[in-house]
Scaffold this active site. Sequence first.
Site, mmCIF file in Angstrom:
data_model
loop_
_atom_site.group_PDB
_atom_site.id
_atom_site.type_symbol
_atom_site.label_atom_id
_atom_site.label_comp_id
_atom_site.label_asym_id
_atom_site.label_seq_id
_atom_site.Cartn_x
_atom_site.Cartn_y
_atom_site.Cartn_z
ATOM 1 N N ARG A 1 51.142 -26.160 29.666
ATOM 2 C CA ARG A 1 49.707 -26.302 30.483
ATOM 3 C C ARG A 1 50.057 -27.274 31.612
ATOM 4 O O ARG A 1 49.597 -26.971 32.757
ATOM 5 C CB ARG A 1 48.497 -27.180 29.728
ATOM 6 C CG ARG A 1 48.132 -26.621 28.297
ATOM 7 C CD ARG A 1 47.165 -27.601 27.647
ATOM 8 N NE ARG A 1 46.738 -27.123 26.390
ATOM 9 C CZ ARG A 1 45.791 -27.102 25.706
ATOM 10 N NH1 ARG A 1 44.596 -27.543 25.941
ATOM 11 N NH2 ARG A 1 45.746 -26.853 24.506
ATOM 12 N N THR B 1 51.323 -18.383 28.192
ATOM 13 C CA THR B 1 50.446 -18.327 27.207
ATOM 14 C C THR B 1 49.179 -19.063 27.717
ATOM 15 O O THR B 1 48.163 -19.133 27.023
ATOM 16 C CB THR B 1 51.103 -18.706 25.917
ATOM 17 O OG1 THR B 1 49.997 -18.339 24.948
ATOM 18 C CG2 THR B 1 51.315 -19.933 25.860
ATOM 19 N N GLU C 1 41.324 -15.774 24.241
ATOM 20 C CA GLU C 1 42.069 -14.936 23.954
ATOM 21 C C GLU C 1 41.402 -13.438 24.139
ATOM 22 O O GLU C 1 41.995 -12.313 24.543
ATOM 23 C CB GLU C 1 42.452 -15.015 22.655
ATOM 24 C CG GLU C 1 43.721 -16.080 22.297
ATOM 25 C CD GLU C 1 43.252 -17.411 22.205
ATOM 26 O OE1 GLU C 1 41.957 -17.388 21.921
ATOM 27 O OE2 GLU C 1 43.872 -18.352 22.353
ATOM 28 N N ASP D 1 51.742 -16.696 16.708
ATOM 29 C CA ASP D 1 51.167 -16.134 17.699
ATOM 30 C C ASP D 1 52.059 -15.759 18.718
ATOM 31 O O ASP D 1 52.649 -14.781 19.227
ATOM 32 C CB ASP D 1 49.667 -16.166 18.140
ATOM 33 C CG ASP D 1 49.351 -17.561 18.399
ATOM 34 O OD1 ASP D 1 50.607 -18.466 18.613
ATOM 35 O OD2 ASP D 1 48.328 -18.089 18.925
ATOM 36 N N GLU E 1 52.804 -27.936 24.326
ATOM 37 C CA GLU E 1 51.288 -28.085 24.909
ATOM 38 C C GLU E 1 51.638 -28.560 26.447
ATOM 39 O O GLU E 1 50.955 -28.104 27.327
ATOM 40 C CB GLU E 1 50.357 -29.056 24.216
ATOM 41 C CG GLU E 1 49.976 -28.541 22.765
ATOM 42 C CD GLU E 1 49.062 -27.515 22.796
ATOM 43 O OE1 GLU E 1 48.660 -26.801 23.716
ATOM 44 O OE2 GLU E 1 48.650 -26.742 21.626
HETATM 45 C C1 DMJ Z 1 45.802 -22.243 24.571
HETATM 46 O O1 DMJ Z 1 46.204 -23.329 24.706
HETATM 47 C C2 DMJ Z 1 47.124 -21.185 24.776
HETATM 48 O O2 DMJ Z 1 46.463 -19.825 25.041
HETATM 49 C C3 DMJ Z 1 47.823 -20.963 23.221
HETATM 50 O O3 DMJ Z 1 48.728 -20.014 23.518
HETATM 51 C C4 DMJ Z 1 46.789 -20.859 22.412
HETATM 52 N N1 DMJ Z 1 45.652 -21.796 22.259
HETATM 53 C C5 DMJ Z 1 45.017 -22.228 23.560
HETATM 54 C C6 DMJ Z 1 43.789 -21.399 23.785
HETATM 55 O O4 DMJ Z 1 43.125 -20.915 22.474
#
Ligand code: DMJ
Length: 634
Positions: free
Chosen positions: A269, A622, A533, A398, A265
Site C-alpha cells: 500500500r 497487488t 478483485e 493468493d 501491507e
Molecule cells: C488488498 O490489500 C490487496 O488486493 C491484497 O492483495 C488483497 N487484499 C486487499 C483487497 O481485497
Amino acid sequence: MLPPSRRDFVSLTVTESGSYTNGKQRRQSCWRKWKQLSRLQRSLILFLLVLLLIGGIATYPSLSGHWGALSDTAVGEKSGEGKQPFVIELKNQGRLLLPEPPSEKRIPHKRGPPVLRSRLQSKGNGSEPLVAGVKNVEEEDGNKPLVNSWRGAVIEAEQGTDLDAKRKDKATEPTDPSALVESRLEAVREAFRHAWKGYKDFAWGHDELKPVSKSYSEWFGLGLTLIDALDTMWILGLKNEFQEAREWVAKELSFNKNVDVNLFESTIRILGGLLSTYHLTGDALFLEKAKDIGSRLMPAFSTPSKIPYSDVNIGKGTAHPPRWTSDSTVAEVTSIQLEFRELSHLTGDPKYQAAVMEVMRQVHKLEGKRDGLVPMFINTNNGQFTHLGIYTLGARADSYYEYLLKQWIQGGKKETELLEDYLQAVEGIKKNLVRKSSPLNLSFVGELSHGLFSPKMDHLVCFLPGTLALGAHHGLDAEHMELAKQLMETCYQMYAQMETGLAPEIVHFNTQMGSAQDVDVKLADRHNLLRPETVESLFYLYRFTKDKKYQNWGWEILQSFNTYTRVETGGYTSINNVRDPKNPSPRDKMESFFLGETLKYFFLLFSDNPNLISLDKYVFNTEAHPLPIWPQAE
Ligand code: DMJ
C-alpha cells in the site's frame, strides 16, 4: 491470507487526544495474538468456549431470567472507557451483556484472522446482526429497520444507500457509445469525490474512514488511505484533490515513528503507492518517501533463514514475528517483490532486490508443494513450509501466484524459474482445485485440505481471472484465457445472485446434481468489504477481449455499491449482510483499498483507452499500483 481472513497486523488506536495508550496497546496485543492464530487454533478455542457456555447454561437454568432482569441502567458504560455498552438482544430472553469489541473493530481481511462474530449470534434469517456490536432494531412505529452502530449512533438502514441516485443513473444512461463511456467515467469520479469528502471531513491524515460514526481508525498511523489513493486521483484526473494530498505528504508524512507495521501491507500500500505515484507524476517527493519507507522495512529480512518477519518497527529498526509463532504467511513474503525490485531499480542499490529474490529462490526449491501449489505458512527460522497439506488460492496464498507471473513480466520475461513455477501452479490449480457447480455448471476454484476437496471460494480468489488473462496476453497458453473467462463469469455470478447485487466474502458452491442453486453463503460469510478483485479481473478481461459485457457487469456492481454502501455524509462503508437489501447492516469502515484499488479498476474498466496505463508498459502490484515493466534492453 487468512481464511475469512485476515490481516496480520499491529493496530494502534488513537485516543480522542491522538495519543496512544498502554491499556489499548495491551488489548490490541491480545487481539493481534488472536488474529494471528491459525484457523484451526481459533476454531479449537471457539469450540471449547462454546462447550463451556453450554455447560454453564445447563448448570444454571435461571440464566435467561437473570439476563432478562438486566435493566438498561445495569448495562452501564465500562469504567473509564466512555464507550457504549455492547449488548446482544436474545429473542425472548432479554439482553446479553458482552465484552466491548476491540476499539478498532478489525474486519476479516486477507491476512488477519476472522473476527469473533457470528458465534455469538442466534441462527436465523439473514436480517439478524452478523457482527457482534451491530444490532438491528425494529421500531414500534413502523417497519423501517434502524441500525445501531457499535458506537451507538442510530442511522437509517438505507441511509446513504441512495436508491434515488441509482434509479436516476439507470434512467439517464446515454445511448451514444462515447457519451456512455464518459458518463460512466464521471460516475466513478463522482464516487471517488464522495468517498474523499468523507475521508477529508472526518479522517484526514488518518488510516481509515469510519463513515457512519464520522470518525477514523488507525492501523499504522501513516495516512494509509491518503497514500493508497494518490495514484487513483492522478489517473482519474482529480487534480485539486491530488494537490491537497501531495501537500500532506510533503508537510505531514513522517515514517520516523515508533510504530509496528506489517511488512506486506505497508509494502503493497505505502511503498507501492509512493513508487507508482512517482512514476506517474515524476515528482521526486514521492521517490524520497519511497526510499525512506523501503529502507525502514529492511530489518524484517534479518532472520536466521532470510525469510522475513511479519512485523517491523519502522522507528526503532527492529523486526519480529508474531509472539506465538515464528511463522510468516507465504503470500506475504512472496508478494513484496515487485515493489522492492523497483526500489533497487530506481535507487541503483541492489540490496532491496537481493533480499526479496532470496525469498523467491528459497521458495522455488522448497519441498511441500503439490503440483506447484504452496502451503500457507513458512518458518522464519528454518525456511521450511509449515502446516502442510492445505492448498488454497484464497487468503494467505493468493498473491504468491499473482506475483510469480508479474515479476516475470516486470523483469522482461527473462526469469524462467518464475515462469516455470507459475505455469506449474496453473496446472496444479486446474487439476486439484477447479470444479463445476450445479445447476449452472459454473467453474469455480475450491480448496484442498489433506486430500479432501472443499467447494469454498473466497472473494479474494477473483483476482485469478485477471491474472490468467494477463498471462495469456503476454504469450502464455490460450487455454489460460478460456479458464479466465469461465472464472470471470463465476465471480460475476457471486454478485448477481445476491439480493444486494454485492458478493459476500466467501461462498460455497453446490456440486451435487439437482442442487437448487449454485452458491450457498454461510451466515458468517455474508459481509462485503468493498473489495476490488472482481472489478480488477473485469478490467483485464475487458482490456483483452473488448467484450462490452464486462463493462456492463462492472456498471451493475458500481450501482450496487452506490445503493447499499454509500453513506450520505461522505464515504462508503463495508456491510455485514449482502443478502438483506432492507438492512445490509453497515460495518462503519472504508478500507483504503476501496480508493486505492476498487474505484481505480472501475475507472480503467469503463475507459476505452488502452493507453491509459497500458498493460504492455505497466504491471499492477497487488494493491493496484502500476509499476513500469523494465525496458527489454536491461
Ligand atoms: C488488498 O490489500 C490487496 O488486493 C491484497 O492483495 C488483497 N487484499 C486487499 C483487497 O481485497
